[in-house]
Structure formats: C-alpha cells, structure tokens
Design an enzyme around this catalytic site. Sequence first.
Site, PDB file in Angstrom:
ATOM      1  N   LYS A   1       0.808  -1.231   0.000  1.00 23.75           N
ATOM      2  CA  LYS A   1       0.000   0.000   0.000  1.00 23.75           C
ATOM      3  C   LYS A   1       0.844   1.286   0.000  1.00 23.75           C
ATOM      4  CE  LYS A   1      -4.248  -1.806   1.998  1.00 23.75           C
ATOM      5  NZ  LYS A   1      -5.301  -1.638   3.002  1.00 23.75           N
TER       6      LYS A   1
ATOM      7  N   ASP B   1      -9.892   3.117   1.802  1.00 26.46           N
ATOM      8  CA  ASP B   1     -10.087   2.492   3.122  1.00 26.46           C
ATOM      9  C   ASP B   1     -10.731   3.481   4.091  1.00 26.46           C
ATOM     10  OD1 ASP B   1      -9.107  -0.077   2.658  1.00 26.46           O
ATOM     11  OD2 ASP B   1      -7.036   0.511   3.051  1.00 26.46           O
TER      12      ASP B   1
ATOM     13  N   GLY C   1      -0.771   0.769   9.234  1.00 22.78           N
ATOM     14  CA  GLY C   1      -1.349   1.460   8.081  1.00 22.78           C
ATOM     15  C   GLY C   1      -2.825   1.767   8.262  1.00 22.78           C
ATOM     16  N   ALA C   2      -3.590   0.799   8.761  1.00 23.79           N
ATOM     17  CA  ALA C   2      -5.035   1.011   8.910  1.00 23.79           C
ATOM     18  C   ALA C   2      -5.308   2.052   9.996  1.00 23.79           C
ATOM     19  CB  ALA C   2      -5.710  -0.309   9.239  1.00 23.79           C
TER      20      ALA C   2
ATOM     21  N   GLY D   1     -15.399  -5.577  10.823  1.00 24.57           N
ATOM     22  CA  GLY D   1     -14.948  -4.721   9.724  1.00 24.57           C
ATOM     23  C   GLY D   1     -15.444  -5.096   8.328  1.00 24.57           C
TER      24      GLY D   1
HETATM   25  P1  NAP Z   1      -0.061  -3.283  10.236  1.00 27.26           P
HETATM   26  O1  NAP Z   1       0.322  -2.058   9.493  1.00 27.26           O
HETATM   27  O2  NAP Z   1       0.765  -4.505  10.143  1.00 27.26           O
HETATM   28  O3  NAP Z   1      -0.220  -2.867  11.794  1.00 27.26           O
HETATM   29  C1  NAP Z   1      -0.407  -3.855  12.789  1.00 27.26           C
HETATM   30  C2  NAP Z   1      -0.722  -3.204  14.118  1.00 27.26           C
HETATM   31  O4  NAP Z   1      -1.014  -4.255  15.063  1.00 27.26           O
HETATM   32  C3  NAP Z   1       0.431  -2.388  14.713  1.00 27.26           C
HETATM   33  O5  NAP Z   1      -0.110  -1.316  15.446  1.00 27.26           O
HETATM   34  C4  NAP Z   1       1.091  -3.408  15.656  1.00 27.26           C
HETATM   35  O6  NAP Z   1       1.775  -2.819  16.746  1.00 27.26           O
HETATM   36  C5  NAP Z   1      -0.129  -4.123  16.182  1.00 27.26           C
HETATM   37  N1  NAP Z   1       0.206  -5.449  16.695  1.00 27.26           N
HETATM   38  C6  NAP Z   1       0.545  -6.557  15.965  1.00 27.26           C
HETATM   39  N2  NAP Z   1       0.769  -7.591  16.791  1.00 27.26           N
HETATM   40  C7  NAP Z   1       0.578  -7.142  18.062  1.00 27.26           C
HETATM   41  C8  NAP Z   1       0.652  -7.746  19.348  1.00 27.26           C
HETATM   42  N3  NAP Z   1       0.969  -9.036  19.497  1.00 27.26           N
HETATM   43  N4  NAP Z   1       0.364  -6.988  20.431  1.00 27.26           N
HETATM   44  C9  NAP Z   1       0.037  -5.692  20.309  1.00 27.26           C
HETATM   45  N5  NAP Z   1      -0.053  -5.056  19.114  1.00 27.26           N
HETATM   46  C10 NAP Z   1       0.219  -5.776  18.005  1.00 27.26           C
HETATM   47  O7  NAP Z   1      -1.545  -3.778   9.804  1.00 27.26           O
HETATM   48  P2  NAP Z   1      -2.727  -2.890   9.156  1.00 27.26           P
HETATM   49  O8  NAP Z   1      -2.644  -2.946   7.690  1.00 27.26           O
HETATM   50  O9  NAP Z   1      -2.746  -1.573   9.850  1.00 27.26           O
HETATM   51  O10 NAP Z   1      -4.012  -3.767   9.566  1.00 27.26           O
HETATM   52  C11 NAP Z   1      -4.460  -3.814  10.927  1.00 27.26           C
HETATM   53  C12 NAP Z   1      -5.754  -4.627  11.005  1.00 27.26           C
HETATM   54  O11 NAP Z   1      -6.802  -3.972  10.285  1.00 27.26           O
HETATM   55  C13 NAP Z   1      -5.609  -6.022  10.386  1.00 27.26           C
HETATM   56  O12 NAP Z   1      -6.220  -6.934  11.252  1.00 27.26           O
HETATM   57  C14 NAP Z   1      -6.389  -5.925   9.084  1.00 27.26           C
HETATM   58  O13 NAP Z   1      -6.997  -7.169   8.783  1.00 27.26           O
HETATM   59  C15 NAP Z   1      -7.446  -4.876   9.419  1.00 27.26           C
HETATM   60  N6  NAP Z   1      -7.911  -4.141   8.215  1.00 27.26           N
HETATM   61  C16 NAP Z   1      -9.214  -4.264   7.844  1.00 27.26           C
HETATM   62  C17 NAP Z   1      -9.685  -3.592   6.735  1.00 27.26           C
HETATM   63  C18 NAP Z   1     -11.135  -3.737   6.326  1.00 27.26           C
HETATM   64  O14 NAP Z   1     -11.488  -3.406   5.183  1.00 27.26           O
HETATM   65  N7  NAP Z   1     -12.000  -4.163   7.223  1.00 27.26           N
HETATM   66  C19 NAP Z   1      -8.822  -2.775   5.967  1.00 27.26           C
HETATM   67  C20 NAP Z   1      -7.487  -2.644   6.382  1.00 27.26           C
HETATM   68  C21 NAP Z   1      -7.042  -3.352   7.510  1.00 27.26           C
HETATM   69  P3  NAP Z   1       3.347  -2.393  16.615  1.00 27.26           P
HETATM   70  O15 NAP Z   1       3.350  -1.075  15.902  1.00 27.26           O
HETATM   71  O16 NAP Z   1       3.794  -2.272  18.023  1.00 27.26           O
HETATM   72  O17 NAP Z   1       4.022  -3.493  15.845  1.00 27.26           O
END
Ligand code: NAP
Length: 291
Positions: free
Chosen positions: A70, A106, A133-134, A249
């Site tokens: 992204k 998004d 990112g989200a 979501g």
């Molecule tokens: P990302 O950029 O990989 O960010 C992951 C986040 O989760 C970071 O804040 C990370 O914290 C945290 N995290 C991961 N493992 C953890 C743990 N064990 N304990 C505490 N915090 C933890 O992912 P993203 O793209 O933002 O996506 C996040 C979620 O949103 C995903 O589940 C995705 O499926 C969902 N999403 C849904 C949609 C939709 O259309 N519904 C669209 C986009 C995303 P750190 O910074 O400390 O690593």
Amino acid sequence: MIDGYTRTCGLIGNPVEHTLSPVIHNMLAGMLSHNLVYVPFSVEEGKLEDAVKGAFALNLLGLNITVPYKSQVIPYLSGIDDLAEKIGAVNTLVRNSEGFMGYNTDMPGLYRAMCSEGIEIKGQDVILLGAGGAARAVAFLCASKGVNKVYLLNRSLEKACIVAEEVNRKAGRECIYPKALAEYKHLPEKSFLAIQATSVGLYPEIEKAVIEDEDFYRRIHTGYDLIYKPADTKFMQLVRKQGGRAFHGLKMLLYQGVIAYELWNDVSVSEEAALQVYEMLKEKMEIKESL
Ligand code: NAP
C-alpha cells in the site's frame, strides 16, 4: 460473458488467495451490466514496479493494492490524490492517460460503514488501538470528522508518537494523543468509541484481544473492530460483555470496494446495491446476523 470489449480490474498483493474483493466487484459488474472482470494477481517481492507497468501496458482499468504494497506502490504512480498522500497509503489505482493515479478508499470506506451503522465520530472521545497502516487512516478520519480526542494506544510507543505527530500536523489541530498500550489503565473515566486497528485477534489467532483486561471495556460504549475474519472477535465479545455495542470490519471492506468500483467506472452505486453485495459477503463468510 467475457468478449473483446471486457475491461479488467484486479488486486495486487501477496498473499491474495483469500481475498473477498472479487465477490464485491464481479457482483457489482453483474448487477450494473458492466462488461468488467476482477481478478487477483499475486505479485512477488521485488516485482511491484513491473506489475504496475505491466498492468498499464495491458490496458487494465484499475487495481486494488493490498498488503504489503500500500505504501511501496506510491513511487510507481503517475499521481496521487490528496487524501492518499496525507495518509501515506494507496489501496486503489485508477487508470489515466499517463499511468495510474493512486487513491485511498479504506478511510472513506470506514466512514461510510460507520455512518451506515449509525456510529458518530464528531465530538466523540475515541480510543484507537494500533498505529499501523489502517490505524493511520482511522486517525486521519477522526481528525477530519471533528473528533474531540483520540487516545492512540500502541505496543510500540514510538510508532504511536510518529502517527500522532503526523496526523496532528496535517490536520492542523492537536487531537491525537499517543500512548503505550499499557497506559490503558490511566485513561480518563469517560465513555469511549473504541476502534480496534491492530492485527491481534485475526484468524487463526481468534482467542486473543490486544487488551484482555475486562475492566478496560467498561468505558466503551461502542467497539469497532477492523478485523472481519472472524466476524465475532474476542475484542467484540469483551465489549458486549460490558454492555457496549460491537461491530466487525466487513462493512468497511464492502465500502472500500464500492468506492473503488465507483472511481473505476465513474458511477454511483446505490445503497440498495451495496447492501445486496454485503449479503453475499456475509454468505461467503457464513455470517448469520441481520443487517
Ligand atoms: P499493520 O500495518 O501490520 O499494523 C499492525 C498493528 O497491530 C500495529 O499497530 C502493531 O503494533 C499491532 N500489533 C501486531 N501484533 C501485536 C501484538 N501481538 N500486540 C500488540 N499489538 C500488536 O496492519 P494494518 O494494515 O494496519 O491492519 C491492521 C488490522 O486492520 C488487520 O487486522 C487488518 O486485517 C485490518 N484491516 C481491515 C480492513 C477492512 O477493510 N475491514 C482494511 C485494512 C485493515 P506495533 O506497531 O507495536 O508493531
């Protein structure tokens, strides 16, 4: 039927095998009698530039971009829309004469989903869990829709501070307050809208929530989990147990797709059509709740 006039759209990411996006776009194309197909393209690391150039050469109408590309896709675009540039992430490419223009659907997708559930952002105190990112898109949404305060809690405090500083600066007001995750115990005694934007609780680790302490959930009147697989996350269960309303979501996924479809085809998709697609998504996910 596919013929010589069929236009192609698709999804670039890795992995792409479990995507629901083909359901959204191929169903909309059928309902609106558009001669269009949507297919997933798995793109290996290091091949993103080739993929974007190749898609343009092959006359593709548009693309969605998913994890992990992204932000990485931005250098290969002919332009980027203001909102996507502010968020720093592009999930939709729209063909123009020079290449592809990048958009972020998004954030408006989440907003449309929240509106359709009757969830207000204006004037709210929000707890935002995550700084990936989200979460960055959610923080922009809150800042641009008149939130009162957002407490942005993240495992890595440094990342929370970076997102908060950037969003506050670009929004032109101080409304995002970064905190380490463990600080949840020291939040003000208020009633919050909580938005779960970490990947904790995502299938197959469905028994986990980013904060497991039941007492935290007392302060949450509405919990919105960006995760849709599973459709009932541990976070949602904890919110409900303390009397709050909880949402998954899947509608965000629906509307980010609907908005992309609208951009590619220069049409407006009716709410009725969007909700028909939603029914199909729920069927695919084996979700039994009513709308
Ligand atoms: P990302 O950029 O990989 O960010 C992951 C986040 O989760 C970071 O804040 C990370 O914290 C945290 N995290 C991961 N493992 C953890 C743990 N064990 N304990 C505490 N915090 C933890 O992912 P993203 O793209 O933002 O996506 C996040 C979620 O949103 C995903 O589940 C995705 O499926 C969902 N999403 C849904 C949609 C939709 O259309 N519904 C669209 C986009 C995303 P750190 O910074 O400390 O690593």
